[in-house]
Design a protein around this motif. Structure first.
Motif, PDB file in Angstrom:
ATOM      1  N   ALA A 210     -27.054  57.716 -76.883  1.00  0.00           N
ATOM      2  CA  ALA A 210     -27.266  57.462 -78.307  1.00  0.00           C
ATOM      3  C   ALA A 210     -27.222  55.972 -78.617  1.00  0.00           C
ATOM      4  CB  ALA A 210     -26.211  58.207 -79.125  1.00  0.00           C
ATOM      5  N   GLN A 269     -37.242  62.271 -82.113  1.00  0.00           N
ATOM      6  CA  GLN A 269     -35.781  62.164 -82.129  1.00  0.00           C
ATOM      7  C   GLN A 269     -35.262  62.121 -83.560  1.00  0.00           C
ATOM      8  OE1 GLN A 269     -33.724  61.980 -79.204  1.00  0.00           O
ATOM      9  NE2 GLN A 269     -32.184  62.420 -80.760  1.00  0.00           N
ATOM     10  N   THR A 272     -35.573  65.657 -84.966  1.00  0.00           N
ATOM     11  CA  THR A 272     -34.615  66.532 -84.298  1.00  0.00           C
ATOM     12  C   THR A 272     -33.204  66.284 -84.808  1.00  0.00           C
ATOM     13  OG1 THR A 272     -36.002  66.597 -82.311  1.00  0.00           O
ATOM     14  CG2 THR A 272     -33.693  67.218 -82.052  1.00  0.00           C
ATOM     15  N   ASN A 273     -32.835  65.009 -84.974  1.00  0.00           N
ATOM     16  CA  ASN A 273     -31.502  64.701 -85.498  1.00  0.00           C
ATOM     17  C   ASN A 273     -31.295  65.284 -86.890  1.00  0.00           C
ATOM     18  OD1 ASN A 273     -31.114  63.279 -83.157  1.00  0.00           O
ATOM     19  ND2 ASN A 273     -30.715  61.316 -84.131  1.00  0.00           N
ATOM     20  N   GLN A 276     -31.146  69.161 -86.624  1.00  0.00           N
ATOM     21  CA  GLN A 276     -29.906  69.565 -85.964  1.00  0.00           C
ATOM     22  C   GLN A 276     -28.701  69.380 -86.880  1.00  0.00           C
ATOM     23  OE1 GLN A 276     -29.196  67.556 -82.270  1.00  0.00           O
ATOM     24  NE2 GLN A 276     -27.399  68.756 -81.767  1.00  0.00           N
ATOM     25  N   ASN A 277     -28.643  68.252 -87.576  1.00  0.00           N
ATOM     26  CA  ASN A 277     -27.557  68.042 -88.532  1.00  0.00           C
ATOM     27  C   ASN A 277     -27.588  69.103 -89.633  1.00  0.00           C
ATOM     28  OD1 ASN A 277     -26.546  65.860 -87.213  1.00  0.00           O
ATOM     29  ND2 ASN A 277     -27.395  64.324 -88.604  1.00  0.00           N
ATOM     30  N   GLY A 336     -20.178  65.862 -82.526  1.00  0.00           N
ATOM     31  CA  GLY A 336     -21.177  64.850 -82.235  1.00  0.00           C
ATOM     32  C   GLY A 336     -20.550  63.504 -81.960  1.00  0.00           C
ATOM     33  N   GLY A 340     -26.013  60.190 -85.290  1.00  0.00           N
ATOM     34  CA  GLY A 340     -27.248  60.904 -85.604  1.00  0.00           C
ATOM     35  C   GLY A 340     -28.024  60.281 -86.739  1.00  0.00           C
ATOM     36  N   VAL A 344     -31.402  57.828 -87.142  1.00  0.00           N
ATOM     37  CA  VAL A 344     -32.488  58.142 -88.069  1.00  0.00           C
ATOM     38  C   VAL A 344     -32.819  56.915 -88.936  1.00  0.00           C
ATOM     39  CG1 VAL A 344     -33.084  59.511 -90.104  1.00  0.00           C
ATOM     40  CG2 VAL A 344     -32.030  60.605 -88.117  1.00  0.00           C
TER      41      VAL A 344
END
Length: 388
Positions: A210, A269, A272-273, A276-277, A336, A340, A344
């Motif tokens: 990350a 990415q 997806t972040n 997912q969050n 996590g 994230g 972003v």
């Protein structure tokens, strides 16, 4: 030790401006005197031919021509006086030019002083030139803005480095503790130790990856290509369907073709972040995530919303900061690494976009990403619902 090209010291700008002012004044004075001389010579003949005249005086009679100056006489009488005038102009031009140049360059001296302070590491100093707007003040204002951004970036980097060091030290400390326990307790189950070390190592790898992704996004080191944000949103939601099913969260994906230019991997990415969050930070059972893309007014917009707990604006404003996890809305088994939304934000800025986070009135979070649009693609709409 200072780096850069060493140049010999030359004439100062003030001296150059002084000589320029004086030189211009001398040229203008010379041209003006020349025009005056030419104008006078037009009315004076080159040679004077006068008849003999008889003039009577009390003491006698004088016979001879009267004195009338010709062009040569005028020329000989004009240039000495012109030389004196040119000398006065030269002295006046040098003195006046030196004073005027000093007044004109005074703002530049303040800018130079601020530049030296910034080069020495002092980013808190500001020029703040007074007066009406001109070229020097525009330059000073731009320099002040640059200093403010550099100072903010420097503070952010220091805070990020401190946080990253703390976060990276945590798995190492846990590993050291587990090894110490195993050394002091020979009868400890080695399989359990290996499993716990494996989990800690996975977390350290996740954090390191990350951090690398965040650094890559901040540097803008990626290849840009035409991409469709709606297809990226579909790809991200399909990948996360098993996670949504596990948490009993339904995902609704709608939208139009959203063409933009950027890195497919980074934008995937980013999406997806967000999804997912939205899945992890949802209500306990039967939550919902809405993913929508739209192209409008020269921009493409990605919106991700979810159900969840009521969030305060104060909490939402901190969620894009690195390692800010918002612990009251995160389940302990999916904490996590706290990067994230920071990733972003960095990916959005690297693509010349903007990011907005707002709490939903009914609970949950709405995240909106604006990116510059590029022409291309056929309009279409589609809706897909997945229930875990």
């Amino acid at each position: 030790m200072r780096s850069g090209v060493r140049r010999p010291r030359g004439m100062s700008v003030r001296s150059k401006l002084t000589l320029s002012y004086a030189g211009f004044l001398m040229v203008a004075g010379f041209l003006l005197l020349s025009v005056v001389l030419v104008f006078l010579l037009r009315y004076v003949p080159a040679e004077i031919n006068t008849p003999v005249s008889r003039r009577e005086f009390p003491g006698g009679v004088e016979i001879g021509p009267p004195f009338i100056p010709n062009r040569y006489d005028l020329w000989r009488a004009f240039w000495p006086k012109a030389g004196i005038a040119m000398g006065v102009l030269l002295v006046f031009g040098l003195i006046g030019g030196w004073i005027l140049a000093g007044r004109m360059l005074a703002p530049m001296n303040r800018i130079k002083h601020a530049t030296r302070l910034a080069a020495e590491g002092s980013l808190a100093h500001r020029i703040q030139l007074e007066g009406h707007r001109d070229e020097f003040r525009d330059l000073a204002d731009a320099f002040d803005v640059m200093l403010a951004r550099l100072e903010a970036h420097d503070v952010e980097q220091q805070r990020f480095a401190a946080n990253a060091s703390h976060e990276l030290r945590t798995p190492l400390a846990i590993t050291q503790t587990l090894l110490d326990v195993a050394r002091n307790d020979p009868g400890h189950d080695p399989a359990e130790l290996v499993d716990r070390l494996h989990l800690v190592n996975d977390r350290a790898i996740e954090l390191t990856e990350a951090l690398l992704l965040l650094s890559r996004a901040n540097q803008g080191a990626f290849t840009r290509e035409p991409v469709d944000l709606s297809l990226i949103a579909e790809e991200a939601t399909e990948t996360l369907l098993p996670l949504a099913e596990k948490h009993q969260v339904s995902i609704e994906t709608t939208g139009d073709v959203a063409p933009t230019t950027g890195s497919h991997a980074l934008l995937l990415q980013l999406t997806t972040n967000l999804v997912q969050n939205a899945i992890l930070h949802n209500v306990a059972d039967h939550g919902t995530v809405w993913v929508n893309t739209v192209a409008d007014a020269g921009a493409v917009v990605l919106t991700v919303q979810n159900t969840g707990e009521q969030l305060t604006p104060q909490l939402v404003s901190t969620l894009t900061e690195p390692f800010q996890r918002g612990t009251q809305r995160i389940r302990t088994d999916h904490a996590g690494v706290g990067l994230g939304l920071a990733i972003v934000k960095s990916i959005t800025q690297a693509h010349a976009g903007s990011l907005d986070l707002t709490p939903r009135p009914d609970g949950g979070l709405r995240v909106t990403v604006w990116l510059p649009a590029t022409p291309g693609g056929d309009d279409h709409q589609g809706t897909r619902t997945a229930l875990g």
